[in-house]
Structures are given as C-alpha cells and as structure tokens.
Design a protein around this motif. Structure first.
Motif, PDB file in Angstrom:
ATOM      1  N   ALA A  58      14.554 155.870 -15.434  1.00  0.00           N
ATOM      2  CA  ALA A  58      15.706 156.175 -16.292  1.00  0.00           C
ATOM      3  C   ALA A  58      17.010 155.744 -15.621  1.00  0.00           C
ATOM      4  CB  ALA A  58      15.741 157.656 -16.666  1.00  0.00           C
ATOM      5  N   LEU A  59      17.087 154.468 -15.276  1.00  0.00           N
ATOM      6  CA  LEU A  59      18.270 153.930 -14.605  1.00  0.00           C
ATOM      7  C   LEU A  59      19.452 153.824 -15.561  1.00  0.00           C
ATOM      8  CD1 LEU A  59      16.649 151.035 -12.588  1.00  0.00           C
ATOM      9  CD2 LEU A  59      17.371 153.252 -11.724  1.00  0.00           C
ATOM     10  N   GLN A  82      22.127 151.106 -10.314  1.00  0.00           N
ATOM     11  CA  GLN A  82      22.329 151.679  -8.991  1.00  0.00           C
ATOM     12  C   GLN A  82      21.286 152.759  -8.706  1.00  0.00           C
ATOM     13  OE1 GLN A  82      25.003 151.028  -6.698  1.00  0.00           O
ATOM     14  NE2 GLN A  82      25.305 149.223  -7.941  1.00  0.00           N
ATOM     15  N   VAL A  83      20.827 152.816  -7.463  1.00  0.00           N
ATOM     16  CA  VAL A  83      19.895 153.842  -7.023  1.00  0.00           C
ATOM     17  C   VAL A  83      20.276 154.303  -5.625  1.00  0.00           C
ATOM     18  CG1 VAL A  83      17.936 152.998  -8.392  1.00  0.00           C
ATOM     19  CG2 VAL A  83      18.265 152.171  -6.061  1.00  0.00           C
ATOM     20  N   SER A  84      19.749 155.441  -5.228  1.00  0.00           N
ATOM     21  CA  SER A  84      19.871 155.910  -3.847  1.00  0.00           C
ATOM     22  C   SER A  84      18.478 155.853  -3.249  1.00  0.00           C
ATOM     23  CB  SER A  84      20.383 157.350  -3.806  1.00  0.00           C
ATOM     24  OG  SER A  84      21.680 157.419  -4.333  1.00  0.00           O
ATOM     25  N   ALA A  85      18.402 155.508  -1.983  1.00  0.00           N
ATOM     26  CA  ALA A  85      17.100 155.406  -1.331  1.00  0.00           C
ATOM     27  C   ALA A  85      17.155 156.098   0.021  1.00  0.00           C
ATOM     28  CB  ALA A  85      16.706 153.939  -1.157  1.00  0.00           C
ATOM     29  N   ALA A  86      16.028 156.691   0.379  1.00  0.00           N
ATOM     30  CA  ALA A  86      15.899 157.340   1.682  1.00  0.00           C
ATOM     31  C   ALA A  86      14.438 157.260   2.105  1.00  0.00           C
ATOM     32  CB  ALA A  86      16.343 158.797   1.602  1.00  0.00           C
ATOM     33  N   VAL A 125      13.157 156.575  -3.882  1.00  0.00           N
ATOM     34  CA  VAL A 125      14.241 155.924  -4.611  1.00  0.00           C
ATOM     35  C   VAL A 125      14.532 156.779  -5.836  1.00  0.00           C
ATOM     36  CG1 VAL A 125      14.982 153.813  -5.775  1.00  0.00           C
ATOM     37  CG2 VAL A 125      13.416 153.669  -3.835  1.00  0.00           C
ATOM     38  N   ILE A 126      15.820 157.106  -6.053  1.00  0.00           N
ATOM     39  CA  ILE A 126      16.182 157.986  -7.163  1.00  0.00           C
ATOM     40  C   ILE A 126      17.420 157.445  -7.858  1.00  0.00           C
ATOM     41  CG2 ILE A 126      17.536 159.514  -5.681  1.00  0.00           C
ATOM     42  CD1 ILE A 126      16.508 161.870  -7.396  1.00  0.00           C
ATOM     43  N   SER A 127      17.430 157.553  -9.172  1.00  0.00           N
ATOM     44  CA  SER A 127      18.595 157.116  -9.943  1.00  0.00           C
ATOM     45  C   SER A 127      19.652 158.212  -9.895  1.00  0.00           C
ATOM     46  CB  SER A 127      18.198 156.829 -11.393  1.00  0.00           C
ATOM     47  OG  SER A 127      17.870 158.033 -12.058  1.00  0.00           O
ATOM     48  N   PRO A 128      20.931 157.852 -10.034  1.00  0.00           N
ATOM     49  CA  PRO A 128      21.985 158.875 -10.035  1.00  0.00           C
ATOM     50  C   PRO A 128      21.776 159.923 -11.129  1.00  0.00           C
ATOM     51  CG  PRO A 128      22.951 156.708  -9.783  1.00  0.00           C
ATOM     52  CD  PRO A 128      21.489 156.507 -10.075  1.00  0.00           C
TER      53      PRO A 128
END
Length: 151
Positions: free
Chosen positions: A93-94, A99-103, A111-114
C-alpha cells in the motif's frame, strides 16, 4: 527516423522529448530495440523510460489500497538492488511517491510504507488512550503547567 511510416514520423516529430517519443513508439507496438535504432539512442535509455513508467503505474494502483499479505517470494539482489514484484508493491500500500523506510533487525530486512507505519503508530497510541480522554487537551494542560500558565 527514416524507416518510420510518414504518419508515425509526423506524430513523433511534434513530441518535445525523447521520452515522449519512446512512449509513443511503444504504444504503437514497436519493440525496444527498434525504438532505440529509430531514435538513434541507446537501448538502455529506452528501457529506463519504459520501466520507470511501469513502476510508476504499479505504485499508482496501490495508492488507495489497504496493506495486504503475500506468500514468501524468492528475490535476488543484483548490484545492491532489490527489485520488488508488483504483487509485493500492491500489498505494501505505497503512496504515489513510492517512499519506504527500511531497517535490518536480527538479519531480517524490514521495509514499511509511511502509510502503514502511521497506522501502526496510531494503533499503538490508541491502546494507551483512555476512553473520553482528549490527548490534545492533556498535552496542552501539561505544557501550560510546565510554563506556569493558567489553565
């Protein structure tokens, strides 16, 4: 562009950019290699334009979507890049910007969408909120007390 039919050549010549010409020839069914030869540009340029359009279209499909789940899929990292297939992009569900955040946690890439991160944070905050409590009013009262202002 000598081997193009006159009607196609006329339509292509009016387009302002190489990218627009690439898209127009692609829409008419020309193969990537033929587009590169006809426009006298590198094949990689043609591919980059068309792949970027494809990825943007995949992201747009997911803008209003809800996060979902997929089965595990084997992916390969090539030259430090991980390409996600459309079904994974849709499940994430971008937003339109992609943009995504990754760790990395315990060797696992997350990886997670805002949008999903916000929903998760709101869910956690909601568990700590008392029914009928105004978080804003509580915050403002605490700030006023901190600055010795009258409530």
């Amino acid at each position: 562009m000598n081997s193009l039919p006159d009607d196609v050549r006329g339509a292509i010549d009016t387009l302002p950019t190489k990218s627009a010409k690439i898209r127009a020839l692609d829409e008419r069914g020309y193969k990537r290699a033929d587009i590169a030869r006809l426009l006298e540009i590198r094949y990689q340029h043609v591919r980059n334009v068309l792949e970027a359009d494809r990825m943007k279209a995949a992201r747009k499909k997911t803008v209003s979507g809800e996060p979902g789940t997929t089965s595990p899929i084997r992916l390969e990292i090539e030259n430090g890049r991980l390409v996600l297939p459309p079904q994974i992009l849709a499940a994430m569900a971008l937003d339109e910007d992609g943009q995504v955040s990754a760790a990395v946690q315990d060797g696992e890439l997350r990886v997670i969408s805002p949008r999903t991160a916000f929903r998760r944070a709101a869910s956690i905050a909601a568990r700590h909120k008392k029914p009928g409590e105004s978080v804003v009013d509580t915050f403002l009262a605490e700030r006023k007390a901190m600055w010795n202002e009258d409530a």
